[in-house]
Write an enzyme that holds these catalytic residues in place. Structure first.
Site, mmCIF file in Angstrom:
data_model
loop_
_atom_site.group_PDB
_atom_site.id
_atom_site.type_symbol
_atom_site.label_atom_id
_atom_site.label_comp_id
_atom_site.label_asym_id
_atom_site.label_seq_id
_atom_site.Cartn_x
_atom_site.Cartn_y
_atom_site.Cartn_z
ATOM 1 N N LYS A 67 0.815 -1.220 0.000
ATOM 2 C CA LYS A 67 0.000 0.000 0.000
ATOM 3 C C LYS A 67 0.845 1.264 0.000
ATOM 4 O O LYS A 67 0.447 2.278 -0.568
ATOM 5 C CB LYS A 67 -0.979 -0.008 1.168
ATOM 6 C CG LYS A 67 -2.040 -1.076 0.973
ATOM 7 C CD LYS A 67 -3.302 -0.824 1.741
ATOM 8 C CE LYS A 67 -4.349 -1.830 1.265
ATOM 9 N NZ LYS A 67 -5.506 -1.919 2.095
ATOM 10 N N LYS B 14 -4.017 -10.230 -5.877
ATOM 11 C CA LYS B 14 -5.279 -10.621 -5.239
ATOM 12 C C LYS B 14 -6.396 -9.653 -5.645
ATOM 13 O O LYS B 14 -6.126 -8.478 -5.941
ATOM 14 C CB LYS B 14 -5.133 -10.700 -3.716
ATOM 15 C CG LYS B 14 -5.003 -9.383 -3.008
ATOM 16 C CD LYS B 14 -5.340 -9.506 -1.524
ATOM 17 C CE LYS B 14 -5.574 -8.109 -0.956
ATOM 18 N NZ LYS B 14 -6.369 -8.029 0.220
ATOM 19 N N LYS C 48 -10.392 -4.383 -3.087
ATOM 20 C CA LYS C 48 -11.322 -3.245 -3.176
ATOM 21 C C LYS C 48 -10.623 -2.027 -3.740
ATOM 22 O O LYS C 48 -11.202 -1.201 -4.408
ATOM 23 C CB LYS C 48 -11.827 -2.867 -1.781
ATOM 24 C CG LYS C 48 -12.794 -3.820 -1.175
ATOM 25 C CD LYS C 48 -13.365 -3.195 0.101
ATOM 26 C CE LYS C 48 -13.238 -4.126 1.291
ATOM 27 N NZ LYS C 48 -12.045 -3.939 2.102
HETATM 28 N N1 AQP Z 1 -8.728 -11.509 -2.753
HETATM 29 C C1 AQP Z 1 -9.093 -12.016 -1.595
HETATM 30 N N2 AQP Z 1 -9.281 -13.346 -1.476
HETATM 31 C C2 AQP Z 1 -9.677 -13.894 -0.301
HETATM 32 N N3 AQP Z 1 -9.905 -13.158 0.826
HETATM 33 C C3 AQP Z 1 -9.733 -11.818 0.727
HETATM 34 N N4 AQP Z 1 -9.883 -10.817 1.622
HETATM 35 C C4 AQP Z 1 -9.592 -9.641 1.032
HETATM 36 N N5 AQP Z 1 -9.238 -9.833 -0.246
HETATM 37 C C5 AQP Z 1 -9.319 -11.187 -0.464
HETATM 38 C C6 AQP Z 1 -10.319 -10.994 3.002
HETATM 39 O O1 AQP Z 1 -11.429 -10.129 3.215
HETATM 40 C C7 AQP Z 1 -11.397 -9.648 4.545
HETATM 41 C C8 AQP Z 1 -11.592 -8.146 4.566
HETATM 42 O O2 AQP Z 1 -10.481 -7.471 4.224
HETATM 43 P P1 AQP Z 1 -10.310 -5.911 4.495
HETATM 44 O O3 AQP Z 1 -11.540 -5.170 4.202
HETATM 45 O O4 AQP Z 1 -9.733 -5.709 5.838
HETATM 46 O O5 AQP Z 1 -9.247 -5.512 3.475
HETATM 47 P P2 AQP Z 1 -8.128 -6.273 2.717
HETATM 48 O O6 AQP Z 1 -7.768 -7.585 3.334
HETATM 49 O O7 AQP Z 1 -6.999 -5.344 2.520
HETATM 50 O O8 AQP Z 1 -8.952 -6.573 1.414
HETATM 51 P P3 AQP Z 1 -9.164 -5.697 0.141
HETATM 52 O O9 AQP Z 1 -10.449 -6.108 -0.460
HETATM 53 O O10 AQP Z 1 -7.968 -5.792 -0.715
HETATM 54 O O11 AQP Z 1 -9.374 -4.236 0.685
HETATM 55 P P4 AQP Z 1 -8.538 -2.915 0.497
HETATM 56 O O12 AQP Z 1 -8.312 -2.791 -0.959
HETATM 57 O O13 AQP Z 1 -9.421 -1.880 1.066
HETATM 58 O O14 AQP Z 1 -7.281 -3.104 1.264
HETATM 59 C C9 AQP Z 1 -10.101 -10.143 5.171
HETATM 60 O O15 AQP Z 1 -10.382 -11.276 5.958
HETATM 61 C C10 AQP Z 1 -9.277 -10.521 3.989
HETATM 62 O O16 AQP Z 1 -8.358 -11.552 4.292
#
Ligand code: AQP
Length: 335
Positions: free
Chosen positions: A115, A198, A201
């Site tokens: 990030k 991966k 969001k």
């Molecule tokens: N690609 C993924 N595959 C499986 N699990 C995933 N998680 C996130 N992306 C994947 C799981 O979703 C939960 C919520 O995550 P978060 O909102 O804390 O943010 P993150 O892990 O950083 O996921 P994102 O979607 O990529 O969000 P942003 O872009 O905002 O950082 C967690 O349990 C995560 O493991």
């Protein structure tokens, strides 16, 4: 009283996608059938502000994530749902833990590296300290299990490390070591455009992910444009080696239709993606349409969501305030 307690959360950075749902949320719902678990699920808004965000949209985005939890099957009668910032004990415990979190370990966190990117020097302290807040989120409830996607494994290790450091430094048994539960039907869903990244969001292009709120046409368009290769689907999983994008689509099909990947291949072996993609679209639409429609229903009358969040925060605070007071007393504060 339940012996085990689970805690997990998601950031209101944008709409939830299939990675969030299949990697974590679906597994949360499975825990609701287990009587020996108390369940706490939060919307982690304090984490969401560690990256650029729109203040005018944060409150609604928070409510929408809660709606997505409920529409996916999280029942406020069986689980406590709350907003992280409504329980100030998270931030208070974070500061205590921050005094024993090592910079070197935080610097090795891959999420921070991803990030912060090339601009590490200008990254905010909040982004750097993200895993310490996450440790506080978990330890303030002494959660025994944390269901997450694979990407959060490293943060969970740091949480366990901080729990042990606190207990050793103050010679107490205050914090339990939480176990990560990486058992969603697809623990690591990849981007539709790049099988090495991966699904996320915060990825720039919306075409990389399928959101829980996407309608049938949008899902069809995204799957049609998903990157694949020219080979047909093999008969066994070995045949997907080195074909990350193909494996990802097969994984999605399997998770969305409650099948094993092996069975998906048995059913579709020899098919080109021109035929497999419409089949995947069909299962994705069938699975997501009821969730989207329930979400819309909840959001059209948000009182139900807001009441659940208020009650959930009250219950969460009743647990968190005790742990925080115990930690403060242990550390020698005048309480
Ligand atoms: N690609 C993924 N595959 C499986 N699990 C995933 N998680 C996130 N992306 C994947 C799981 O979703 C939960 C919520 O995550 P978060 O909102 O804390 O943010 P993150 O892990 O950083 O996921 P994102 O979607 O990529 O969000 P942003 O872009 O905002 O950082 C967690 O349990 C995560 O493991």
């Amino acid at each position: 009283m339940a012996k085990n307690r689970i805690l997990s959360g998601m950031q209101p950075t944008s709409q939830l996608h299939l990675g969030n749902y299949l990697g974590a949320l679906k597994n949360w719902v499975n825990f609701q059938e287990k009587d020996d678990f108390e369940r706490l699920f939060c919307v982690v808004d304090l984490h969401a502000i560690t990256v650029d965000y729109n203040p005018a949209q944060l409150a609604q985005a928070t409510r929408e994530i809660a709606a997505a939890y409920m529409a996916s099957g999280i029942d406020p009668k069986k689980s406590s749902l709350f907003v992280q910032s409504h329980v100030p004990e998270h931030s208070q415990l974070m500061w205590l833990l921050a005094t024993m979190a090592q910079m070197g370990k935080l610097e090795r966190m891959t999420q921070f590296k991803d990030k912060a990117g090339k601009n590490k020097e200008r990254a905010g302290l909040g982004l750097f300290a993200y895993p310490v807040l996450m440790a506080a989120d978990i330890l303030v409830y002494n959660a025994t299990h944390v269901p997450v996607g694979e990407d959060q494994k490293q943060h969970l290790e740091l949480t366990r490390d901080l729990a042990a450091t606190f207990n050793t430094r103050y010679d107490v048994e205050l914090f339990v070591q939480p176990e990560p539960v990486i058992a969603g039907p697809a623990p690591r869903v990849m981007s539709l455009r790049d099988g090495t990244q991966k699904m996320s969001k915060s990825a720039d292009s919306d075409m990389t992910r399928i959101n829980l709120t996407d309608d049938a046409d949008t899902i069809a368009k995204k799957i049609k444009k998903a990157k694949t290769d020219a080979d047909p689907l093999p008969e066994t999983l070995d045949g997907l080696e080195g074909r990350a994008e193909a494996l990802n689509l097969v994984t999605l099909y399997a998770a969305l239709s409650d099948m094993s990947k092996e069975d998906v291949l048995k059913q579709h072996a020899g098919q080109q993606f021109g035929a497999f993609k419409p089949a995947l679209t069909e299962v994705a639409v069938a699975h997501l349409a009821p969730i989207t429609s329930r979400m819309n229903e909840l959001l059209s009358d948000p009182a139900q969501i807001d009441n659940a969040l208020r009650d959930g925060a009250e219950h969460a605070r009743s647990i968190a305030s005790k742990t925080l007071a115990e930690a403060q007393k242990t550390m020698g504060f005048f309480v």
